[in-house]
Design a protein around this motif. Structure first.
Motif, PDB file in Angstrom:
ATOM      1  N   ALA A  22       2.851 -10.280 -14.929  1.00 22.40           N
ATOM      2  CA  ALA A  22       4.035  -9.875 -14.170  1.00 22.40           C
ATOM      3  C   ALA A  22       3.645  -9.182 -12.871  1.00 22.40           C
ATOM      4  N   LEU A  23       2.564  -8.426 -12.923  1.00 29.86           N
ATOM      5  CA  LEU A  23       2.040  -7.804 -11.704  1.00 29.86           C
ATOM      6  C   LEU A  23       0.583  -8.189 -11.578  1.00 29.86           C
ATOM      7  N   ILE A  24       0.171  -8.649 -10.416  1.00 31.12           N
ATOM      8  CA  ILE A  24      -1.205  -9.083 -10.215  1.00 31.12           C
ATOM      9  C   ILE A  24      -1.795  -8.309  -9.043  1.00 31.12           C
ATOM     10  N   ASP A  25      -2.797  -7.514  -9.324  1.00 32.90           N
ATOM     11  CA  ASP A  25      -3.599  -6.895  -8.286  1.00 32.90           C
ATOM     12  C   ASP A  25      -2.749  -6.139  -7.253  1.00 32.90           C
ATOM     13  N   VAL A  26      -1.940  -5.214  -7.731  1.00 34.03           N
ATOM     14  CA  VAL A  26      -1.088  -4.455  -6.816  1.00 34.03           C
ATOM     15  C   VAL A  26      -1.772  -3.141  -6.464  1.00 34.03           C
ATOM     16  N   SER A  27      -1.911  -2.884  -5.191  1.00 33.07           N
ATOM     17  CA  SER A  27      -2.501  -1.621  -4.740  1.00 33.07           C
ATOM     18  C   SER A  27      -1.671  -1.048  -3.606  1.00 33.07           C
ATOM     19  N   PHE A  28      -1.401   0.240  -3.665  1.00 30.16           N
ATOM     20  CA  PHE A  28      -0.817   0.924  -2.515  1.00 30.16           C
ATOM     21  C   PHE A  28      -0.959   2.422  -2.708  1.00 30.16           C
ATOM     22  N   THR A  29      -0.763   3.165  -1.642  1.00 32.26           N
ATOM     23  CA  THR A  29      -0.823   4.617  -1.756  1.00 32.26           C
ATOM     24  C   THR A  29       0.450   5.224  -1.189  1.00 32.26           C
ATOM     25  N   LEU A  30       0.792   6.377  -1.726  1.00 30.85           N
ATOM     26  CA  LEU A  30       1.987   7.083  -1.283  1.00 30.85           C
ATOM     27  C   LEU A  30       1.564   8.507  -0.946  1.00 30.85           C
ATOM     28  N   ASN A  31       1.864   8.932   0.271  1.00 32.13           N
ATOM     29  CA  ASN A  31       1.493  10.290   0.674  1.00 32.13           C
ATOM     30  C   ASN A  31       2.645  11.251   0.432  1.00 32.13           C
ATOM     31  N   ARG A  32       2.342  12.532   0.503  1.00 32.84           N
ATOM     32  CA  ARG A  32       3.374  13.544   0.320  1.00 32.84           C
ATOM     33  C   ARG A  32       4.453  13.388   1.397  1.00 32.84           C
ATOM     34  N   GLY A  33       5.704  13.337   0.953  1.00 31.36           N
ATOM     35  CA  GLY A  33       6.811  13.269   1.902  1.00 31.36           C
ATOM     36  C   GLY A  33       7.029  11.908   2.534  1.00 31.36           C
ATOM     37  N   GLU A  34       6.279  10.896   2.091  1.00 36.92           N
ATOM     38  CA  GLU A  34       6.416   9.577   2.702  1.00 36.92           C
ATOM     39  C   GLU A  34       7.501   8.767   1.994  1.00 36.92           C
ATOM     40  N   ARG A  35       8.147   7.876   2.747  1.00 41.57           N
ATOM     41  CA  ARG A  35       9.180   7.028   2.144  1.00 41.57           C
ATOM     42  C   ARG A  35       8.763   5.562   2.261  1.00 41.57           C
ATOM     43  N   GLN A 194      22.249   8.461   2.927  1.00 36.18           N
ATOM     44  CA  GLN A 194      22.083   9.626   3.794  1.00 36.18           C
ATOM     45  C   GLN A 194      21.667  10.847   2.973  1.00 36.18           C
ATOM     46  N   LEU A 195      22.303  10.994   1.807  1.00 38.87           N
ATOM     47  CA  LEU A 195      21.989  12.119   0.929  1.00 38.87           C
ATOM     48  C   LEU A 195      20.529  12.060   0.479  1.00 38.87           C
ATOM     49  N   LEU A 196      20.096  10.878   0.058  1.00 38.75           N
ATOM     50  CA  LEU A 196      18.704  10.711  -0.385  1.00 38.75           C
ATOM     51  C   LEU A 196      17.736  11.057   0.733  1.00 38.75           C
ATOM     52  N   LEU A 197      18.062  10.573   1.942  1.00 40.52           N
ATOM     53  CA  LEU A 197      17.210  10.831   3.093  1.00 40.52           C
ATOM     54  C   LEU A 197      17.099  12.325   3.362  1.00 40.52           C
ATOM     55  N   ASP A 198      18.265  12.997   3.383  1.00 37.24           N
ATOM     56  CA  ASP A 198      18.281  14.438   3.663  1.00 37.24           C
ATOM     57  C   ASP A 198      17.457  15.199   2.637  1.00 37.24           C
ATOM     58  N   ILE A 199      17.643  14.826   1.365  1.00 35.86           N
ATOM     59  CA  ILE A 199      16.949  15.535   0.296  1.00 35.86           C
ATOM     60  C   ILE A 199      15.444  15.379   0.430  1.00 35.86           C
ATOM     61  N   CYS A 200      15.009  14.140   0.698  1.00 40.24           N
ATOM     62  CA  CYS A 200      13.572  13.907   0.816  1.00 40.24           C
ATOM     63  C   CYS A 200      12.999  14.666   1.996  1.00 40.24           C
ATOM     64  N   ARG A 201      13.746  14.703   3.115  1.00 42.48           N
ATOM     65  CA  ARG A 201      13.250  15.413   4.297  1.00 42.48           C
ATOM     66  C   ARG A 201      13.191  16.914   4.039  1.00 42.48           C
ATOM     67  N   ASP A 202      14.271  17.461   3.461  1.00 41.96           N
ATOM     68  CA  ASP A 202      14.343  18.912   3.287  1.00 41.96           C
ATOM     69  C   ASP A 202      13.302  19.434   2.308  1.00 41.96           C
ATOM     70  N   ASN A 203      13.036  18.676   1.245  1.00 43.12           N
ATOM     71  CA  ASN A 203      12.123  19.159   0.218  1.00 43.12           C
ATOM     72  C   ASN A 203      10.757  18.507   0.302  1.00 43.12           C
ATOM     73  N   SER A 204      10.518  17.769   1.359  1.00 37.18           N
ATOM     74  CA  SER A 204       9.304  16.959   1.550  1.00 37.18           C
ATOM     75  C   SER A 204       8.906  16.228   0.271  1.00 37.18           C
ATOM     76  N   MET A 205       9.878  15.509  -0.274  1.00 40.19           N
ATOM     77  CA  MET A 205       9.599  14.676  -1.444  1.00 40.19           C
ATOM     78  C   MET A 205       9.244  13.280  -0.962  1.00 40.19           C
ATOM     79  N   ALA A 206       8.398  12.615  -1.738  1.00 33.53           N
ATOM     80  CA  ALA A 206       8.086  11.224  -1.423  1.00 33.53           C
ATOM     81  C   ALA A 206       9.108  10.331  -2.122  1.00 33.53           C
TER      82      ALA A 206
END
Lengths: 333, 336
Positions: A22-35, A194-206
């Motif tokens: 179902a998933l083949i060779d998936v690689s990626f990275t997520l940084n703090r606060g990144e969307r 918009q709410l999701l965006l604001d929340i992620c920005r305010d709390n620096s969530m990824a």
């Protein structure tokens, strides 16, 4: 530093004696606060990827190989006890249908308080105060009243807000949102996004947004990952992917949008359908629908190459880049 | 000159919420009173659908779009008002009389996973309507029709004996379209036919619907909440809010110059690829339920331009200079 890194992840499903990838060779990275957004058709493996990050893949599915690291802690080999710490507290998930996620026989308040008290030792009264404060922060009017109501008494947008409030309770580092607005109307969708965006920005969530709506993706995400038949086919900054798609599949996906054709004219559809799990072809999985497919595409799987700021897995792009380099070399000689 | 195919006048549909006699009694300031509660799903709809056009109905969940479709089809009886097909009134017909019109009007439903009978093969699904409405045809002739029909919607003849679960979502929706086309109708109502499908599959189904319209001069009533599709596909657009039509205009006019504050908010909320800078107009407040049908304009609670008149007087549809019709006091008074 990377907050989350997924490396060479393979997820298989064991169905009727067959081992299907179902998933083949998936690689990626997520940084703090990144969307980051993951896009693709249904069946591309977007949701499986989301689920495997919190190790929620159920039988007959299993993680075959690869690693998922949350700040150097391996998730794939964690004990259930440790996983419980990760889920909710570090990584939280929002699902498509808020009615399925909320328990219909418990009040909103009971579910919020339960979420707080299962992770921290705190009195009911304090938990209630936190819960009401969070309901307020997701712009729910009269939270004291809503606290005692049941999910069926709320509208779809309101329910999704409650879910977001539950997610916020434990202040996670990463939110995985699996098609959070698909079941909602456009006006409500705009508000939730918009709410999701604001929340992620305010709390620096990824944020890891799983979606098939490219319009939503372009509003929210900084980077976009395009998936097809279990593989990542293109990855890059969202604006780059949308304005200058490299992979023929990404191009097809964007061209199929109604706004890309003249009003009243035929839409540019991608021919054929995505192959199902048990009939994945050899070579590049997209070759049967690709207008540029060659014999090489039918036999070999292309590797990732860097094209501008995006990385793409496609022989056509690879050829174009080598040709371009040769030409410039000749000119410079 | 466009000729009207369907005319709807003052259509109303109320759903009673306390059907049983006992639950209708209330104690109100010491007295026992009987009160029937009802949901006003349609609140006086006037609409004309012209031959050969695609009329799109847009609006939020619960605004009565689907009820409108079902009342026109006769799947739900109207409370009051009239529906005319060409010059015949069709809303009060009994089942036998309606059969004649079922041939001319067909419906495509939202979810192709639910609208096809899982225990009937494609062949059976298509055989039934054709042979029922054309009893004079022999089996061989019906078979022939099924073949051409399947070919025309792009389903291969080899899968004629397959069951719905063996097809993908897009293929299933194409089979639903084939079923609707099988009786050669003039008018098709499509109730959110694309919302269960992916972007690329949406394009396939939409292309098929446009091809068929060109081939057979079909008239569509297309119900959707996806405004990108509307902009591409519709001839005219009707915007509905809480059981009323608040704006009716040709697609070009509506998208270039929306007038009603609700239409403006709706259009600004479409997530687009290019304009990430414009913020959507935020509608404050939740959608009021149709139980407490407000006096005055239905949009008053969420409208940023509402004044005293909007709270007391319900606006009527007023024709504008560019041939669109808007029901809004603010537009009428030139405040907007």
């Amino acid at each position: 530093m990377n907050l989350l890194s997924v490396n060479n992840l393979h997820v298989n499903f064991h169905i009727k004696g067959q081992d299907l990838a179902a998933l083949i060779d998936v690689s990626f990275t997520l940084n703090r606060g990144e969307r980051i957004a993951i896009v693709g058709e249904s069946g591309a493996g977007k949701s499986i990827l989301g689920f495997s990050i919190v190790n929620l893949i159920d039988k007959p599915g299993y993680i075959k190989s690869g690693s998922i690291k949350l700040q150097n802690k391996e998730i794939t080999t964690m004990t259930p006890r440790l996983l419980q710490e990760v889920r909710g507290k570090r990584i939280a998930m929002i699902f498509q249908d808020p009615m399925m996620t909320l328990n219909p026989v418990l009040t909103i308040g009971a579910q919020l308080v339960e979420a707080i008290r299962s992770h921290t030792r705190i009195s009911f009264k304090d938990a209630r105060n936190i819960a009401i404060e969070k309901l307020h922060s997701v712009q729910i009017a009269s939270p004291e009243k809503r606290f005692n109501q049941y999910p069926h008494e709320l509208s779809g947008g309101m329910r999704q807000r409650v879910i977001i409030a539950i997610v916020l309770l434990l202040n996670p580092d990463i939110i995985i949102a699996d098609e959070p607005t698909t079941a909602l109307d456009v006006t409500i969708q705009a508000e939730i996004i918009q709410l999701l965006l604001d929340i992620c920005r305010d709390n620096s969530m990824a944020l890891l947004l799983i979606s098939h709506d490219l319009g939503v993706v372009s509003r929210v995400a900084e980077r976009t990952i395009v998936m097809y038949a279990g593989r990542v086919v293109e990855e890059g900054p969202t604006l780059e992917v949308i304005n200058d798609p490299q992979h023929p599949y990404t191009q097809g996906l964007l061209n199929a949008l109604p706004q890309m054709a003249l009003p009243g004219q035929r839409l540019n559809q991608i021919q054929g359908n995505m192959p199902s799990l048990n009939e994945r072809p050899t070579g590049c999985a997209f070759h049967s629908r690709c207008p540029y497919a060659t014999d090489k595409c039918r036999q070999q799987q292309p590797d990732f190459i860097q094209s501008g700021v995006s990385s793409v897995a496609c022989f056509m792009v690879e050829n174009m880049i080598t040709e371009f380099e040769q030409n410039t070399d000749e000119e410079s000689l | 000159m466009s000729t009207p195919l369907i005319q709807i006048s003052q259509l109303e549909k109320f759903f009673s919420t306390n059907e049983s006699w006992l639950s209708q009694w209330r104690i109100d300031s010491g007295k026992l009173k009987r009160k029937k509660d009802s949901v006003h799903a349609l609140n006086g709809i006037n609409l004309t659908i012209n031959k050969g056009e695609t009329l799109c109905v847009v609006g939020e969940t619960g605004c009565g779009k689907s009820t409108l479709a079902r009342v026109i089809m006769g799947l739900t009886p109207a409370t009051s008002g009239e529906v005319h097909y060409q010059d015949q009134r069709i809303d009060h017909l009994n089942d036998r009389q309606r059969m004649l019109f079922r041939r001319r009007m067909q419906m495509i439903f939202q979810n192709p996973y639910a609208s096809l009978n899982p225990r009937m093969t494609v062949y059976q699904t298509l055989y039934e309507p054709i042979s029922f409405h054309n009893p004079q045809l022999s089996t061989a002739q019906v078979d022939e029709q099924i073949q051409t029909l399947l070919e025309s919607v792009g389903i291969s003849a080899s899968s004629i004996d397959d069951y719905p679960h063996e097809f993908s979502g897009g293929q299933r929706q194409r089979i639903s379209i084939a079923r609707a086309l099988s009786v050669e109708p003039d008018f098709i109502i499509a109730d959110e036919p694309l919302s269960a499908l992916d972007v690329s599959v949406q394009a396939q189904v939409l292309n098929l619907m446009m091809d068929k319209q060109e081939e057979r001069n079909l008239t569509y009533l297309f119900i959707t909440h996806d405004l990108a599709v509307v902009e591409h596909f519709a001839t005219r657009v009707a915007v509905m809010y809480l059981g009323r039509i608040c704006e009716l205009a040709s697609t070009r006019v509506l998208f270039s110059a929306p007038k009603h504050p609700y239409t403006k908010a709706l259009l600004s909320a479409i997530p687009r690829l290019d304009n990430n800078t414009t913020q959507p107009i935020r509608l404050i407040g939740e959608v009021p339920t149709q139980m407490d049908n407000p006096i005055g304009c239905v949009f008053q609670a969420r409208c940023p331009y509402a004044n005293q008149r909007c709270y007391t007087e319900s606006p009527n549809m007023i024709r504008q200079t560019d041939n669109s019709s808007v029901a809004c006091h603010a537009v009428d008074e030139g405040r907007l």
